[in-house]
Structure formats: C-alpha cells, structure tokens
Design a protein around this motif. Sequence first.
Motif, mmCIF file in Angstrom:
data_model
loop_
_atom_site.group_PDB
_atom_site.id
_atom_site.type_symbol
_atom_site.label_atom_id
_atom_site.label_comp_id
_atom_site.label_asym_id
_atom_site.label_seq_id
_atom_site.Cartn_x
_atom_site.Cartn_y
_atom_site.Cartn_z
ATOM 1 N N MET A 8 0.848 -1.179 0.000
ATOM 2 C CA MET A 8 0.000 0.000 0.000
ATOM 3 C C MET A 8 0.892 1.241 0.000
ATOM 4 N N ARG A 9 0.594 2.159 -0.890
ATOM 5 C CA ARG A 9 1.347 3.412 -0.959
ATOM 6 C C ARG A 9 1.058 4.259 0.280
ATOM 7 N N ARG A 10 2.035 5.062 0.695
ATOM 8 C CA ARG A 10 1.881 5.948 1.847
ATOM 9 C C ARG A 10 2.088 7.392 1.410
ATOM 10 N N GLU A 11 1.303 8.289 1.991
ATOM 11 C CA GLU A 11 1.446 9.723 1.742
ATOM 12 C C GLU A 11 1.483 10.455 3.075
ATOM 13 N N PHE A 12 2.238 11.544 3.093
ATOM 14 C CA PHE A 12 2.358 12.351 4.305
ATOM 15 C C PHE A 12 2.113 13.812 3.953
ATOM 16 N N SER A 13 1.206 14.433 4.685
ATOM 17 C CA SER A 13 0.863 15.838 4.487
ATOM 18 C C SER A 13 0.846 16.540 5.828
ATOM 19 N N ALA A 14 0.750 17.856 5.783
ATOM 20 C CA ALA A 14 0.654 18.642 7.017
ATOM 21 C C ALA A 14 -0.197 19.872 6.754
ATOM 22 N N GLY B 5 -2.167 17.124 16.410
ATOM 23 C CA GLY B 5 -2.349 15.692 16.239
ATOM 24 C C GLY B 5 -2.294 15.285 14.782
ATOM 25 N N ASP B 6 -2.556 14.010 14.548
ATOM 26 C CA ASP B 6 -2.519 13.429 13.209
ATOM 27 C C ASP B 6 -3.876 12.843 12.847
ATOM 28 N N ILE B 7 -4.186 12.924 11.566
ATOM 29 C CA ILE B 7 -5.359 12.250 11.012
ATOM 30 C C ILE B 7 -4.817 11.138 10.129
ATOM 31 N N ARG B 8 -5.349 9.938 10.289
ATOM 32 C CA ARG B 8 -4.928 8.790 9.479
ATOM 33 C C ARG B 8 -6.144 8.231 8.762
ATOM 34 N N TYR B 9 -5.972 7.949 7.479
ATOM 35 C CA TYR B 9 -7.066 7.335 6.734
ATOM 36 C C TYR B 9 -6.530 6.639 5.491
ATOM 37 N N VAL B 10 -7.379 5.829 4.897
ATOM 38 C CA VAL B 10 -7.046 5.112 3.665
ATOM 39 C C VAL B 10 -8.031 5.556 2.598
ATOM 40 N N TYR B 11 -7.521 5.798 1.399
ATOM 41 C CA TYR B 11 -8.386 6.119 0.272
ATOM 42 C C TYR B 11 -7.881 5.369 -0.956
ATOM 43 N N THR B 12 -8.683 5.343 -1.992
ATOM 44 C CA THR B 12 -8.310 4.665 -3.227
ATOM 45 C C THR B 12 -8.144 5.696 -4.329
ATOM 46 N N TRP B 13 -7.008 5.620 -5.045
ATOM 47 C CA TRP B 13 -6.725 6.522 -6.146
ATOM 48 C C TRP B 13 -6.309 5.684 -7.344
ATOM 49 N N GLY C 46 -7.459 3.003 -8.511
ATOM 50 C CA GLY C 46 -7.411 1.582 -8.204
ATOM 51 C C GLY C 46 -6.389 1.170 -7.161
ATOM 52 N N GLU C 47 -5.583 2.109 -6.680
ATOM 53 C CA GLU C 47 -4.560 1.800 -5.676
ATOM 54 C C GLU C 47 -4.978 2.354 -4.315
ATOM 55 N N ARG C 48 -4.813 1.516 -3.279
ATOM 56 C CA ARG C 48 -5.116 1.975 -1.925
ATOM 57 C C ARG C 48 -3.934 2.771 -1.387
ATOM 58 N N VAL C 49 -4.251 3.897 -0.747
ATOM 59 C CA VAL C 49 -3.220 4.798 -0.229
ATOM 60 C C VAL C 49 -3.494 5.039 1.251
ATOM 61 N N PHE C 50 -2.471 4.823 2.078
ATOM 62 C CA PHE C 50 -2.544 5.136 3.501
ATOM 63 C C PHE C 50 -1.968 6.529 3.679
ATOM 64 N N LYS C 51 -2.755 7.434 4.269
ATOM 65 C CA LYS C 51 -2.335 8.827 4.386
ATOM 66 C C LYS C 51 -2.337 9.275 5.846
ATOM 67 N N ILE C 52 -1.308 10.038 6.198
ATOM 68 C CA ILE C 52 -1.218 10.680 7.516
ATOM 69 C C ILE C 52 -1.092 12.180 7.277
ATOM 70 N N VAL C 53 -1.971 12.956 7.931
ATOM 71 C CA VAL C 53 -1.907 14.414 7.854
ATOM 72 C C VAL C 53 -1.677 14.935 9.271
ATOM 73 N N SER C 54 -0.551 15.601 9.474
ATOM 74 C CA SER C 54 -0.226 16.195 10.771
ATOM 75 C C SER C 54 -0.739 17.628 10.794
ATOM 76 N N PHE C 55 -1.427 17.990 11.884
ATOM 77 C CA PHE C 55 -1.975 19.340 12.007
ATOM 78 C C PHE C 55 -1.344 20.074 13.182
ATOM 79 N N PHE C 56 -1.150 21.379 12.960
ATOM 80 C CA PHE C 56 -0.541 22.253 13.948
ATOM 81 C C PHE C 56 -1.442 23.452 14.206
ATOM 82 N N LEU C 57 -1.398 23.952 15.432
ATOM 83 C CA LEU C 57 -2.065 25.200 15.781
ATOM 84 C C LEU C 57 -1.090 26.329 15.469
#
Length: 146
Positions: A1-7, A70-78, A80-91
Amino acid sequence: MRREFSAGLVLVRRMRGRSWLAVVRPRGKREGTWALPKGQIDAGESAAETALREGFEETGVRPRLDSKLGDIRYVYTWEGERVFKIVSFFLAHSAGGRIGDLPPGMEVEVAEARWLPLSDAPRLLAYKGEREMAERALKALVEEAV
C-alpha cells in the motif's frame, strides 16, 4: 500500500473579542465546502515547515507556529490503488498578511479563503478529521487563556 504524508494548520486570530479560523475552499469544490490549509510534505521539509508553507500559500496569511494538535490517518483509493495517508496538524496564530491575498499560482488550488468563527468550525468544516482538529485548537486556546 502506498503511503502519503501531508501537514496542515488550524490558523487562528483574535478579532472582535472572538477566535477566528482561516479556511479555504479548494478549487472545484462547491460553495460552502470549507477545509483547513494543508498539503504534501516536500523532500527535506519537516511536517511543521510544510504546515507553515501551505498555510501561507493557501490563505495569504503568515502563520506563527504554536504547537502540534495531532494526526489524522485514513485510507483512500486513487486510480485503483489503496493509499494510507497521515496528515499532521498544527495550531498557528496569524502573524500578518491578508486573507485571500494568495501568492501567484495558488488560484489553481484555492477558489476562496476566509475567516470563520473558530467556535463554528466543528459544524462548518467539510471533513471529520479536520473538525476534530479545530475542536482541539478551540480547547487548547481556552486552556491557554486560563
């Protein structure tokens, strides 16, 4: 599964005795679809650096980092490929600039940027994880004021 990281940021300011939140309407989304500024982490960039860069690029407001929410974690499909994504949020707090004064080229990503009352964010933000981050920011600001 592909992984993506955002903020991204919960970017706030005090105005008329209340806390306000900078939100964006991504290009191609219908009116009233509000989201927090965020984007993919570039090579060599930390999550905090990405959050600050994206916050400015998508709102026109210069952010001053406060703390990680904190972080938001979720899986989506792009495609036909499943992608595990983590988005870190800051104040972050507004350190200047005007909402909607986007750097050149950002109009391709952002249709609109505006301030909304932070207390309304849990009801107005389009995505569940982002609503939770706004609630955390609201709680942190209340605790900070005590």
